[in-house]
Write a protein that holds these residues in place. Sequence first.
Motif, PDB file in Angstrom:
ATOM      1  N   ALA A  18       0.833  -1.209   0.000  1.00 33.58           N
ATOM      2  CA  ALA A  18       0.000   0.000   0.000  1.00 33.58           C
ATOM      3  C   ALA A  18       0.865   1.255   0.000  1.00 33.58           C
ATOM      4  O   ALA A  18       0.526   2.253  -0.649  1.00 33.58           O
ATOM      5  N   ILE A  19       1.982   1.223   0.716  1.00 35.64           N
ATOM      6  CA  ILE A  19       2.895   2.373   0.723  1.00 35.64           C
ATOM      7  C   ILE A  19       3.393   2.660  -0.691  1.00 35.64           C
ATOM      8  O   ILE A  19       3.411   3.810  -1.141  1.00 35.64           O
ATOM      9  N   GLY A  20       3.801   1.600  -1.403  1.00 41.70           N
ATOM     10  CA  GLY A  20       4.257   1.782  -2.772  1.00 41.70           C
ATOM     11  C   GLY A  20       3.152   2.292  -3.675  1.00 41.70           C
ATOM     12  O   GLY A  20       3.386   3.155  -4.540  1.00 41.70           O
ATOM     13  N   PHE A  21       1.937   1.772  -3.502  1.00 37.39           N
ATOM     14  CA  PHE A  21       0.803   2.195  -4.325  1.00 37.39           C
ATOM     15  C   PHE A  21       0.496   3.676  -4.109  1.00 37.39           C
ATOM     16  O   PHE A  21       0.315   4.440  -5.068  1.00 37.39           O
ATOM     17  N   GLY A  27       2.413  10.801  -7.319  1.00 35.28           N
ATOM     18  CA  GLY A  27       3.221  11.420  -8.364  1.00 35.28           C
ATOM     19  C   GLY A  27       4.678  11.596  -7.991  1.00 35.28           C
ATOM     20  O   GLY A  27       5.460  12.135  -8.775  1.00 35.28           O
ATOM     21  N   ALA A  28       5.068  11.150  -6.800  1.00 31.79           N
ATOM     22  CA  ALA A  28       6.463  11.263  -6.371  1.00 31.79           C
ATOM     23  C   ALA A  28       7.346  10.340  -7.211  1.00 31.79           C
ATOM     24  O   ALA A  28       6.915   9.289  -7.672  1.00 31.79           O
ATOM     25  N   GLY A 201       3.874  -2.371  -5.082  1.00 29.69           N
ATOM     26  CA  GLY A 201       2.831  -1.353  -4.931  1.00 29.69           C
ATOM     27  C   GLY A 201       2.974  -0.227  -5.932  1.00 29.69           C
ATOM     28  O   GLY A 201       1.981   0.255  -6.503  1.00 29.69           O
ATOM     29  N   VAL A 202       4.206   0.206  -6.183  1.00 28.22           N
ATOM     30  CA  VAL A 202       4.449   1.254  -7.179  1.00 28.22           C
ATOM     31  C   VAL A 202       4.013   0.787  -8.556  1.00 28.22           C
ATOM     32  O   VAL A 202       3.378   1.534  -9.316  1.00 28.22           O
ATOM     33  N   SER A 203       4.348  -0.446  -8.899  1.00 30.35           N
ATOM     34  CA  SER A 203       3.971  -0.984 -10.209  1.00 30.35           C
ATOM     35  C   SER A 203       2.457  -1.032 -10.362  1.00 30.35           C
ATOM     36  O   SER A 203       1.915  -0.672 -11.414  1.00 30.35           O
ATOM     37  N   LEU A 204       1.758  -1.454  -9.325  1.00 28.29           N
ATOM     38  CA  LEU A 204       0.296  -1.505  -9.369  1.00 28.29           C
ATOM     39  C   LEU A 204      -0.292  -0.104  -9.504  1.00 28.29           C
ATOM     40  O   LEU A 204      -1.302   0.105 -10.194  1.00 28.29           O
ATOM     41  N   GLY A 205       0.344   0.879  -8.853  1.00 25.55           N
ATOM     42  CA  GLY A 205      -0.151   2.246  -8.927  1.00 25.55           C
ATOM     43  C   GLY A 205       0.079   2.893 -10.270  1.00 25.55           C
ATOM     44  O   GLY A 205      -0.650   3.813 -10.660  1.00 25.55           O
ATOM     45  N   ARG A 206       1.090   2.418 -10.996  1.00 20.28           N
ATOM     46  CA  ARG A 206       1.431   3.035 -12.287  1.00 20.28           C
ATOM     47  C   ARG A 206       0.772   2.357 -13.482  1.00 20.28           C
ATOM     48  O   ARG A 206       0.625   2.961 -14.536  1.00 20.28           O
ATOM     49  N   GLN A 271      -1.591  -4.239 -22.504  1.00 16.63           N
ATOM     50  CA  GLN A 271      -2.742  -3.778 -21.727  1.00 16.63           C
ATOM     51  C   GLN A 271      -3.509  -4.952 -21.123  1.00 16.63           C
ATOM     52  O   GLN A 271      -4.001  -4.873 -19.996  1.00 16.63           O
ATOM     53  N   GLU A 272      -3.610  -6.034 -21.870  1.00 18.17           N
ATOM     54  CA  GLU A 272      -4.245  -7.241 -21.335  1.00 18.17           C
ATOM     55  C   GLU A 272      -3.434  -7.797 -20.166  1.00 18.17           C
ATOM     56  O   GLU A 272      -3.982  -8.210 -19.144  1.00 18.17           O
ATOM     57  N   VAL A 273      -2.113  -7.819 -20.327  1.00 19.65           N
ATOM     58  CA  VAL A 273      -1.246  -8.348 -19.277  1.00 19.65           C
ATOM     59  C   VAL A 273      -1.308  -7.443 -18.045  1.00 19.65           C
ATOM     60  O   VAL A 273      -1.342  -7.918 -16.906  1.00 19.65           O
ATOM     61  N   ALA A 274      -1.326  -6.132 -18.253  1.00 23.66           N
ATOM     62  CA  ALA A 274      -1.432  -5.196 -17.136  1.00 23.66           C
ATOM     63  C   ALA A 274      -2.718  -5.424 -16.352  1.00 23.66           C
ATOM     64  O   ALA A 274      -2.723  -5.405 -15.111  1.00 23.66           O
ATOM     65  N   ALA A 275      -3.802  -5.657 -17.079  1.00 25.95           N
ATOM     66  CA  ALA A 275      -5.079  -5.925 -16.418  1.00 25.95           C
ATOM     67  C   ALA A 275      -5.003  -7.194 -15.583  1.00 25.95           C
ATOM     68  O   ALA A 275      -5.545  -7.261 -14.474  1.00 25.95           O
ATOM     69  N   MET A 276      -4.308  -8.207 -16.094  1.00 28.67           N
ATOM     70  CA  MET A 276      -4.167  -9.462 -15.355  1.00 28.67           C
ATOM     71  C   MET A 276      -3.318  -9.280 -14.111  1.00 28.67           C
ATOM     72  O   MET A 276      -3.603  -9.862 -13.059  1.00 28.67           O
TER      73      MET A 276
END
Length: 301
Positions: A18-21, A27-28, A201-206, A271-276
């Motif tokens: 969650a911290i990473g997200f 935007g940091a 978390g950062v990857s999920l947020g981006r 985009q499909e892979v990102a959704a997965m």
Amino acid sequence: MLFLHLLPILAPVFIATAIGFIWARSGADYPSDFIGRLVMTVGTPCLIVSSMASTEVELASISRVALAAALVLGTTGLLGYCLLRIKGLDVATYLPPMVLPNNGNMGLPVCLFAFGEHGLALALGYFLVMILITFTMGLAVVAGGHGPKAMCKAVLSQPVLWAMLVAVGLLLSDTPVPLWLANTLDLLGGFAIPLMMITLGVSLGRLKVKKLKRSVSFSALRIGGGLAVAYLVVGALGLSGTERGVVLLQSAMPVAVFTYILSLRYERDYQEVAAMVVTSTAMAFITLPLVLAWVLHGVAP
């Protein structure tokens, strides 16, 4: 009571993610590429050697987990390939995320908090098999065919492989690690797991999810299918205790974030892979407590 038992295991993983997200959404700046390379080339290799050198885990135990990992990933790969061919879907896009679980960012910390240092050492054995498959068959599938020379180069360039060889050598020879080196490995290996979770978390947020049509069903196949195959494999191999628990947990992890990077690099339907990746990770936040409760119940004496 069950919730209080699971909280110390899952809370660190969820909070760090969650911290990473939140960091990404704010935007940091977060240099994911640099941190990812730092974790894979320094942190994780040191973690492997440190964990193997400081625990009483037997090489035979790690070998059994590694064999189970190869059987689970190989079987899910074969079943996934057949399913995609029947459905007429692009194998290069969908097969890697269906097969490759997030054994690093999420699997390692969960196994650590669930089973301690012994569980972490076994989880690293599973993780190494996943890395080998990713940079051989996974790379060949996504890239549309890589020659043996290219795949061999990709595998041999991974520091985690050499770290595992060093760790196995230490176990076989029963060689003690000097205190100055042990402390150095502990220090450098200590940042690997926290940064893995925050980077997840950062990857999920981006990730920008634009296609969700098939992501739910494929995410369920990744988690549920992996767990089902693992259940059959641990039964066939007669695994029990922590070995059984680690294999089941590592097999039930969501889609590996690295599959998105591969799909982006080789111009697949990223985009499909990102959704997965996003959907399966969100799903794992629901399924993981259930799987963990079941696994711990089976491990408990």
